[in-house]
Scaffold this motif. Sequence first.
Motif, PDB file in Angstrom:
ATOM      1  N   GLY A  15       0.794  -1.220   0.000  1.00  0.00           N
ATOM      2  CA  GLY A  15       0.000   0.000   0.000  1.00  0.00           C
ATOM      3  C   GLY A  15       0.828   1.273   0.000  1.00  0.00           C
ATOM      4  O   GLY A  15       0.294   2.354  -0.211  1.00  0.00           O
ATOM      5  N   TYR A  16       2.135   1.171   0.243  1.00  0.00           N
ATOM      6  CA  TYR A  16       3.028   2.329   0.240  1.00  0.00           C
ATOM      7  C   TYR A  16       3.957   2.256  -0.964  1.00  0.00           C
ATOM      8  O   TYR A  16       4.383   1.162  -1.361  1.00  0.00           O
ATOM      9  CB  TYR A  16       3.877   2.382   1.507  1.00  0.00           C
ATOM     10  N   THR A  17       4.271   3.393  -1.550  1.00  0.00           N
ATOM     11  CA  THR A  17       5.166   3.423  -2.706  1.00  0.00           C
ATOM     12  C   THR A  17       6.091   4.631  -2.635  1.00  0.00           C
ATOM     13  O   THR A  17       5.822   5.600  -1.925  1.00  0.00           O
ATOM     14  CB  THR A  17       4.382   3.505  -4.035  1.00  0.00           C
ATOM     15  N   ILE A  18       7.181   4.514  -3.384  1.00  0.00           N
ATOM     16  CA  ILE A  18       8.036   5.650  -3.700  1.00  0.00           C
ATOM     17  C   ILE A  18       8.069   5.726  -5.219  1.00  0.00           C
ATOM     18  O   ILE A  18       7.592   4.814  -5.905  1.00  0.00           O
ATOM     19  CB  ILE A  18       9.459   5.501  -3.105  1.00  0.00           C
ATOM     20  N   THR A  19       8.613   6.791  -5.745  1.00  0.00           N
ATOM     21  CA  THR A  19       8.629   6.984  -7.191  1.00  0.00           C
ATOM     22  C   THR A  19      10.006   6.664  -7.748  1.00  0.00           C
ATOM     23  O   THR A  19      11.013   7.164  -7.238  1.00  0.00           O
ATOM     24  CB  THR A  19       8.256   8.440  -7.524  1.00  0.00           C
ATOM     25  N   ASP A  20      10.034   5.807  -8.801  1.00  0.00           N
ATOM     26  CA  ASP A  20      11.319   5.463  -9.403  1.00  0.00           C
ATOM     27  C   ASP A  20      11.776   6.577 -10.345  1.00  0.00           C
ATOM     28  O   ASP A  20      11.096   7.599 -10.495  1.00  0.00           O
ATOM     29  CB  ASP A  20      11.271   4.093 -10.089  1.00  0.00           C
ATOM     30  N   ALA A  21      12.917   6.394 -10.975  1.00  0.00           N
ATOM     31  CA  ALA A  21      13.506   7.432 -11.841  1.00  0.00           C
ATOM     32  C   ALA A  21      12.629   7.764 -13.044  1.00  0.00           C
ATOM     33  O   ALA A  21      12.734   8.854 -13.603  1.00  0.00           O
ATOM     34  CB  ALA A  21      14.888   7.005 -12.305  1.00  0.00           C
ATOM     35  N   ASP A  22      11.736   6.831 -13.428  1.00  0.00           N
ATOM     36  CA  ASP A  22      10.836   7.066 -14.559  1.00  0.00           C
ATOM     37  C   ASP A  22       9.491   7.638 -14.126  1.00  0.00           C
ATOM     38  O   ASP A  22       8.581   7.779 -14.936  1.00  0.00           O
ATOM     39  CB  ASP A  22      10.616   5.767 -15.336  1.00  0.00           C
ATOM     40  N   GLY A  23       9.344   7.915 -12.827  1.00  0.00           N
ATOM     41  CA  GLY A  23       8.108   8.500 -12.334  1.00  0.00           C
ATOM     42  C   GLY A  23       7.025   7.493 -11.980  1.00  0.00           C
ATOM     43  O   GLY A  23       5.894   7.881 -11.707  1.00  0.00           O
ATOM     44  N   ARG A  24       7.370   6.206 -11.987  1.00  0.00           N
ATOM     45  CA  ARG A  24       6.386   5.164 -11.660  1.00  0.00           C
ATOM     46  C   ARG A  24       6.421   4.850 -10.166  1.00  0.00           C
ATOM     47  O   ARG A  24       7.500   4.822  -9.568  1.00  0.00           O
ATOM     48  CB  ARG A  24       6.680   3.881 -12.435  1.00  0.00           C
ATOM     49  N   PRO A  25       5.269   4.567  -9.572  1.00  0.00           N
ATOM     50  CA  PRO A  25       5.249   4.168  -8.162  1.00  0.00           C
ATOM     51  C   PRO A  25       5.757   2.731  -8.005  1.00  0.00           C
ATOM     52  O   PRO A  25       5.358   1.847  -8.758  1.00  0.00           O
ATOM     53  CB  PRO A  25       3.780   4.288  -7.773  1.00  0.00           C
ATOM     54  N   VAL A  26       6.671   2.519  -7.078  1.00  0.00           N
ATOM     55  CA  VAL A  26       7.219   1.184  -6.810  1.00  0.00           C
ATOM     56  C   VAL A  26       7.247   0.957  -5.300  1.00  0.00           C
ATOM     57  O   VAL A  26       7.337   1.898  -4.525  1.00  0.00           O
ATOM     58  CB  VAL A  26       8.642   1.014  -7.397  1.00  0.00           C
ATOM     59  N   SER A  27       7.171  -0.303  -4.907  1.00  0.00           N
ATOM     60  CA  SER A  27       7.235  -0.615  -3.482  1.00  0.00           C
ATOM     61  C   SER A  27       8.600  -1.174  -3.092  1.00  0.00           C
ATOM     62  O   SER A  27       8.856  -1.419  -1.920  1.00  0.00           O
ATOM     63  CB  SER A  27       6.135  -1.610  -3.103  1.00  0.00           C
ATOM     64  N   ARG A  28       9.475  -1.384  -4.085  1.00  0.00           N
ATOM     65  CA  ARG A  28      10.829  -1.888  -3.814  1.00  0.00           C
ATOM     66  C   ARG A  28      11.800  -1.202  -4.755  1.00  0.00           C
ATOM     67  O   ARG A  28      11.525  -1.035  -5.944  1.00  0.00           O
ATOM     68  CB  ARG A  28      10.879  -3.395  -4.013  1.00  0.00           C
ATOM     69  N   ALA A  29      12.948  -0.809  -4.215  1.00  0.00           N
ATOM     70  CA  ALA A  29      13.978  -0.183  -5.044  1.00  0.00           C
ATOM     71  C   ALA A  29      15.345  -0.643  -4.557  1.00  0.00           C
ATOM     72  O   ALA A  29      15.582  -0.749  -3.355  1.00  0.00           O
ATOM     73  CB  ALA A  29      13.870   1.334  -4.971  1.00  0.00           C
ATOM     74  N   GLU A  30      16.226  -0.921  -5.510  1.00  0.00           N
ATOM     75  CA  GLU A  30      17.593  -1.351  -5.193  1.00  0.00           C
ATOM     76  C   GLU A  30      18.581  -0.297  -5.658  1.00  0.00           C
ATOM     77  O   GLU A  30      18.296   0.500  -6.537  1.00  0.00           O
ATOM     78  CB  GLU A  30      17.873  -2.691  -5.862  1.00  0.00           C
ATOM     79  N   GLY A  31      19.769  -0.296  -5.045  1.00  0.00           N
ATOM     80  CA  GLY A  31      20.811   0.645  -5.423  1.00  0.00           C
ATOM     81  C   GLY A  31      20.491   2.073  -5.029  1.00  0.00           C
ATOM     82  O   GLY A  31      20.941   3.008  -5.684  1.00  0.00           O
ATOM     83  N   VAL A  32      19.695   2.238  -3.970  1.00  0.00           N
ATOM     84  CA  VAL A  32      19.320   3.581  -3.522  1.00  0.00           C
ATOM     85  C   VAL A  32      20.298   4.079  -2.465  1.00  0.00           C
ATOM     86  O   VAL A  32      21.020   3.303  -1.846  1.00  0.00           O
ATOM     87  CB  VAL A  32      17.886   3.595  -2.944  1.00  0.00           C
ATOM     88  N   ASP A  33      20.312   5.371  -2.270  1.00  0.00           N
ATOM     89  CA  ASP A  33      20.990   5.970  -1.123  1.00  0.00           C
ATOM     90  C   ASP A  33      19.901   6.259  -0.106  1.00  0.00           C
ATOM     91  O   ASP A  33      18.820   6.741  -0.471  1.00  0.00           O
ATOM     92  CB  ASP A  33      21.687   7.273  -1.514  1.00  0.00           C
ATOM     93  N   PHE A  34      20.158   5.954   1.164  1.00  0.00           N
ATOM     94  CA  PHE A  34      19.165   6.231   2.186  1.00  0.00           C
ATOM     95  C   PHE A  34      19.844   6.744   3.441  1.00  0.00           C
ATOM     96  O   PHE A  34      21.003   6.469   3.701  1.00  0.00           O
ATOM     97  CB  PHE A  34      18.313   4.985   2.487  1.00  0.00           C
ATOM     98  N   ALA A  35      19.082   7.519   4.205  1.00  0.00           N
ATOM     99  CA  ALA A  35      19.564   8.064   5.472  1.00  0.00           C
ATOM    100  C   ALA A  35      18.412   7.993   6.469  1.00  0.00           C
ATOM    101  O   ALA A  35      17.288   8.403   6.162  1.00  0.00           O
ATOM    102  CB  ALA A  35      20.035   9.501   5.300  1.00  0.00           C
ATOM    103  N   LEU A  36      18.692   7.453   7.643  1.00  0.00           N
ATOM    104  CA  LEU A  36      17.694   7.373   8.709  1.00  0.00           C
ATOM    105  C   LEU A  36      17.726   8.661   9.503  1.00  0.00           C
ATOM    106  O   LEU A  36      18.797   9.170   9.839  1.00  0.00           O
ATOM    107  CB  LEU A  36      18.002   6.180   9.608  1.00  0.00           C
ATOM    108  N   GLU A  37      16.557   9.184   9.799  1.00  0.00           N
ATOM    109  CA  GLU A  37      16.482  10.457  10.512  1.00  0.00           C
ATOM    110  C   GLU A  37      15.188  10.473  11.329  1.00  0.00           C
ATOM    111  O   GLU A  37      14.094  10.611  10.765  1.00  0.00           O
ATOM    112  CB  GLU A  37      16.512  11.602   9.499  1.00  0.00           C
ATOM    113  N   GLY A  38      15.319  10.309  12.638  1.00  0.00           N
ATOM    114  CA  GLY A  38      14.129  10.249  13.482  1.00  0.00           C
ATOM    115  C   GLY A  38      13.281   9.054  13.081  1.00  0.00           C
ATOM    116  O   GLY A  38      13.771   7.947  12.932  1.00  0.00           O
TER     117      GLY A  38
END
Length: 66
Positions: A15-38
């Motif tokens: 039910g949750y998504t982020i947007t890939d480089a092509d503008g499509r909603p995806v629920s899984r992405a590899e090779g990303v940069d991430f930072a935890l904050e709060g």
Amino acid sequence: MNREWRKGSIELVSGYTITDADGRPVSRAEGVDFALEGGFVNVRIPGSPHTQLVSAPAVRLITCES
């Protein structure tokens, strides 16, 4: 405050998504940069100029490359 960026993959709860480089909603992405904050995860998708913000309860799994 400086974010500590790491490289890996992220998988979101159904039910949750982020947007890939092509503008499509995806629920899984590899090779990303991430930072935890709060209670949030900042996600940068390769090829996308934007940083996306995901609430911690939306995250199923994060893996970190060593």
